[in-house]
Every structure is written in C-alpha cells, then in structure tokens.
Design an enzyme around this catalytic site. Structure first.
Site, short mmCIF file in Angstrom:
data_model
loop_
_atom_site.label_atom_id
_atom_site.label_comp_id
_atom_site.label_asym_id
_atom_site.label_seq_id
_atom_site.Cartn_x
_atom_site.Cartn_y
_atom_site.Cartn_z
N GLY A 141 0.78 -1.25 0.00
CA GLY A 141 0.00 0.00 0.00
C GLY A 141 0.79 1.28 0.00
CB SER A 165 1.42 5.85 1.40
OG SER A 165 1.18 6.10 0.03
CB ILE A 166 -1.49 5.27 6.08
CG1 ILE A 166 -2.34 6.54 6.26
CG2 ILE A 166 -1.48 4.44 7.35
CD1 ILE A 166 -3.84 6.30 6.44
CG ASP A 193 -4.06 -5.39 -9.37
OD1 ASP A 193 -4.84 -5.68 -8.44
OD2 ASP A 193 -4.41 -4.77 -10.39
CB VAL A 194 -4.39 -6.88 -3.54
CG1 VAL A 194 -3.10 -6.45 -2.85
CG2 VAL A 194 -5.40 -5.75 -3.62
CB ALA A 198 -14.71 2.42 -3.92
CE1 TYR A 204 -13.83 5.84 3.15
CE2 TYR A 204 -15.02 4.25 4.49
CZ TYR A 204 -13.86 4.67 3.89
OH TYR A 204 -12.69 3.93 4.02
CE LYS A 209 -10.85 1.15 4.57
NZ LYS A 209 -9.54 0.52 4.26
CB THR A 262 -3.07 9.78 1.94
OG1 THR A 262 -4.43 9.35 1.85
CG2 THR A 262 -2.59 9.64 3.38
CG LEU A 263 -2.67 9.25 -4.49
CD1 LEU A 263 -2.40 10.56 -5.24
CD2 LEU A 263 -1.76 8.15 -5.03
P1 NAD Z 1 -2.75 5.87 -0.42
O1 NAD Z 1 -3.38 6.27 -1.72
O2 NAD Z 1 -1.39 6.38 -0.14
O3 NAD Z 1 -2.76 4.29 -0.27
C1 NAD Z 1 -3.72 3.47 -0.87
C2 NAD Z 1 -2.96 2.34 -1.52
O4 NAD Z 1 -3.85 1.36 -2.06
C3 NAD Z 1 -2.09 2.82 -2.68
O5 NAD Z 1 -0.75 2.49 -2.44
C4 NAD Z 1 -2.63 2.06 -3.88
O6 NAD Z 1 -1.63 1.71 -4.80
C5 NAD Z 1 -3.19 0.84 -3.17
N1 NAD Z 1 -4.09 0.07 -4.03
C6 NAD Z 1 -5.29 0.43 -4.57
N2 NAD Z 1 -5.77 -0.55 -5.36
C7 NAD Z 1 -4.85 -1.56 -5.33
C8 NAD Z 1 -4.75 -2.83 -5.95
N3 NAD Z 1 -5.70 -3.29 -6.79
N4 NAD Z 1 -3.67 -3.61 -5.68
C9 NAD Z 1 -2.70 -3.17 -4.85
N5 NAD Z 1 -2.74 -1.98 -4.22
C10 NAD Z 1 -3.79 -1.18 -4.48
O7 NAD Z 1 -3.79 6.36 0.70
P2 NAD Z 1 -3.82 6.05 2.27
O8 NAD Z 1 -4.71 7.09 2.82
O9 NAD Z 1 -2.46 5.87 2.79
O10 NAD Z 1 -4.63 4.67 2.32
C11 NAD Z 1 -4.12 3.51 2.93
C12 NAD Z 1 -5.16 2.78 3.75
O11 NAD Z 1 -5.56 3.60 4.84
C13 NAD Z 1 -6.44 2.44 2.98
O12 NAD Z 1 -6.90 1.17 3.40
C14 NAD Z 1 -7.40 3.51 3.46
O13 NAD Z 1 -8.74 3.08 3.37
C15 NAD Z 1 -6.96 3.63 4.90
N6 NAD Z 1 -7.38 4.85 5.60
C16 NAD Z 1 -7.13 6.09 5.07
C17 NAD Z 1 -7.54 7.22 5.76
C18 NAD Z 1 -7.32 8.59 5.19
O14 NAD Z 1 -8.02 9.53 5.60
N7 NAD Z 1 -6.38 8.78 4.26
C19 NAD Z 1 -8.18 7.09 6.99
C20 NAD Z 1 -8.40 5.81 7.50
C21 NAD Z 1 -8.01 4.70 6.80
O1 0WE Z 2 -10.47 4.90 2.79
C1 0WE Z 2 -10.42 6.06 2.42
C2 0WE Z 2 -10.37 6.40 0.94
C3 0WE Z 2 -10.12 5.22 0.07
C4 0WE Z 2 -10.38 5.46 -1.39
C5 0WE Z 2 -10.10 6.66 -2.03
C6 0WE Z 2 -10.33 6.80 -3.38
C7 0WE Z 2 -10.13 8.09 -4.13
C8 0WE Z 2 -9.81 7.85 -5.58
C9 0WE Z 2 -10.90 4.43 -2.13
N1 0WE Z 2 -11.14 4.54 -3.45
C10 0WE Z 2 -10.86 5.70 -4.09
N2 0WE Z 2 -11.11 5.77 -5.43
C11 0WE Z 2 -10.68 6.80 -6.20
O2 0WE Z 2 -10.96 6.85 -7.41
N3 0WE Z 2 -10.45 7.05 3.37
C12 0WE Z 2 -10.69 6.69 4.75
C13 0WE Z 2 -10.33 8.50 3.06
C14 0WE Z 2 -11.71 9.05 2.84
O3 0WE Z 2 -12.31 8.93 1.64
C15 0WE Z 2 -13.58 9.49 1.77
C16 0WE Z 2 -13.74 9.97 3.06
C17 0WE Z 2 -12.55 9.68 3.76
C18 0WE Z 2 -12.25 9.98 5.20
C19 0WE Z 2 -14.58 9.59 0.81
C20 0WE Z 2 -15.77 10.23 1.17
C21 0WE Z 2 -15.96 10.69 2.46
C22 0WE Z 2 -14.95 10.57 3.42
#
Ligand code: NAD
Ligand code: 0WE
Length: 256
Positions: free
Chosen positions: A13, A19-20, A65-66, A96, A156, A163, A194-195
C-alpha cells in the site's frame, strides 16, 4: 535492543511519501524490522523504489495488484525464497471507483460494489492465507480501516461497507490463525491528507470538523499511526487480536 529487531515484514500500500503504509513502514524499520515492499502497478514502481531503497539497495520490491491471485502467489514465493519466514504484514490498500464515492450509496453498481470489496476487503483474506505458512514463529497482521465501517459518513458509501467487511474479516482471521500465534488487527485512522483522500470533495472541511470535535482538538499525525503500527507488531501486543484500534484523537467516542 529495538522493539522489532529480528522481525521480517512485508508492506502493501505504499504509493508515495504521504501514504499511511510509508509512515508505518518507517516506524517498523526504525524499530529494527527488515522489510519487503509491493506496489500496485508500473505507475507506482519508481515512487516505491525510491522510498524503499532508502532502507538498503537490496530491499525486496515487487509488483502486486491485490486483485490478481497470480501476483499474490509470486510475491509470497519471492518473500519465502529471500527470507524463509515472515513476522509482519501491513495491509494498507483500498479502492472503490470514484463515482461510487460521489453520489448516493443506493446507486452503487454491482461492479463498484464487487471491486471495492475485492480490493479493500477480500485482499486481506488472500494475503493472510499466503503469509500464514511463512509466519512459522508467529506473526502480526495489521490492516487500515476507517470509522465509516461503523457509522454513516456521507459519501464514504460502498467503502464503508467494504471496511465493515474488512473489520469482520479481521475477527474471523484472528480466530483461524490464533492457534498459529498469528494476530490480526485493524487500525482505524482519523482522516489523513493522502493520495486516497485528495480530490474527495469536502475533505478539507472534514479535517476541520475533526479538529473541532475530537477530544484532543487536532488531527492524527502519520508518525502516530507508525507508533501504533509498531505497538501492534511488537510483543507488547502479544495478547491483542481481532481488534479495531481507533487512532483518531478520540473522535469515535463522541455521541454529539
Ligand atoms: P494511499 O493512496 O497512499 O494508499 C492506498 C494504496 O492502495 C495505494 O498504495 C494504492 O496503490 C493501493 N491500491 C489500490 N488498489 C490496489 C490494488 N488493486 N492492488 C494493490 N494496491 C492497491 O492512501 P492512504 O490514505 O495511505 O490509504 C491507505 C489505507 O488507509 C487504505 O486502506 C485507506 O482506506 C486507509 N485509511 C485512510 C484514511 C485517510 O483519511 N487517508 C483514513 C483511515 C483509513
Ligand atoms: O479509505 C479512504 C479512501 C479510500 C479510497 C479513495 C479513493 C479516491 C480515488 C478508495 N477509493 C478511491 N477511489 C478513487 O478513485 N479514506 C478513509 C479516506 C476518505 O475517503 C472518503 C472519506 C474519507 C475519510 C470519501 C468520502 C468521504 C470521506
């Protein structure tokens, strides 16, 4: 002696330095763990190579790619060959289709629902199944979740449902793998810039809302997710499995 000395881990990830997964990987590395990395596709290869190679030129970095079983198989075959064993796995992957995070949940298409669950929830099951045979000394599997799993967070949508599946999968995996001393937990993080959050409309307001309403009156820092990730990976968490730990400055406890 550092907390994770002698531990071997694999991180799914990392997309970029925000990235987290990168925050937790840095913390695991600083605690003494040896790490391998995967990246989603060619588009992210350079990013991940640049970040991961700061841990040493021989760092194992593989595409995964998972949603592709054959890529998962290749990754664990390579990790088995390089290390012979594994202690830690970080799942920090979610996706999503964008349109599913925009309108109403009721309009979620079958294909968007399938993809969100495949990539964001089923992948934890598949990765855990492949990791377990290498976790011969016990292990710690950590996945990232969000509050939208338990309460409605507008927009969301299907990610919240995915989730919820991820968190329930964590409990069933914890039950199955417990006898092998493999623990499985989720960190439910507050919103992070993040991204995956970029371009989500209203995300800035969401950060402000948390700042105003969370007991600690601020947002979570990446290093704080790193510290919790290190705790869950360490023997300090030896009796913790199947749990969702909120790292959200207390936001989740509020009723109003
Ligand atoms: P991020 O975009 O840096 O990380 C998301 C990762 O998912 C990316 O590295 C992307 O390449 C990977 N990914 C997506 N589809 C994939 C696939 N088919 N195969 C392999 N990898 C794939 O963003 P992030 O915020 O660091 O997200 C990491 C995790 O933290 C996610 O599970 C997200 O739901 C969770 N999260 C994010 C937030 C937030 O606010 N950013 C809050 C709580 C939880
Ligand atoms: O888990 C997430 C986001 C994960 C995510 C983000 C994207 C953006 C780009 C999954 N799929 C996609 N698909 C894309 O095309 N979070 C916890 C961050 C997040 O996303 C939200 C939130 C929060 C918080 C979307 C709507 C409302 C709140």
């Amino acid at each position: 002696m550092a907390l994770l000395d002698g531990k071997i881990g694999i991180v799914f990830g990392v997309a970029n330095k925000r990235s987290i997964a990168w925050a937790i990987a840095q913390a695991w590395h600083e605690a003494g763990a040896a790490l391998a990395f995967t990246y989603q596709g060619e588009r992210l290869r350079e990013n991940v190579e640049e970040l991961a190679s700061t841990f040493g030129a021989d760092t194992l970095i593989l595409p995964c790619d998972v949603s592709r079983d054959e890529e998962i198989e290749r990754v664990f075959a390579a990790a088995g060959q390089r290390f012979g064993k594994l202690h830690l796995l970080l799942h920090s992957v979610a996706f999503a289709p964008r349109e599913a995070l925009e309108g109403q949940f009721v309009n979620t298409s079958r294909e968007a629902f399938r993809m969100a669950h495949d990539i964001s929830a089923y992948s934890l099951v598949a990765l855990s199944r492949h990791a377990a045979p290498l976790m011969t000394e016990g292990g710690s599997i950590v996945a990232m979740s969000y509050y939208g799993a338990e309460k409605v967070v507008p927009h969301y949508n299907v990610m919240g449902v995915a989730k919820a599946a991820l968190e329930a999968s964590t409990r069933y995996l914890a039950y199955d793998l417990g006898p092998q001393k493999i623990r499985v937990n989720c960190i439910s993080a507050g919103p992070m810039n993040t991204l995956a959050a970029r371009g989500i409309s209203g995300f800035g307001e969401m950060l402000k809302h948390y700042e105003e309403h969370a007991p600690l009156k601020r947002n979570v820092l990446p290093a704080e997710l790193g510290a919790t990730g290190t705790f869950l990976a360490s023997d300090g968490a030896a009796a913790i499995t199947g749990q969702v730990l909120y790292v959200d400055c207390g936001y989740q406890i509020m009723g109003m």
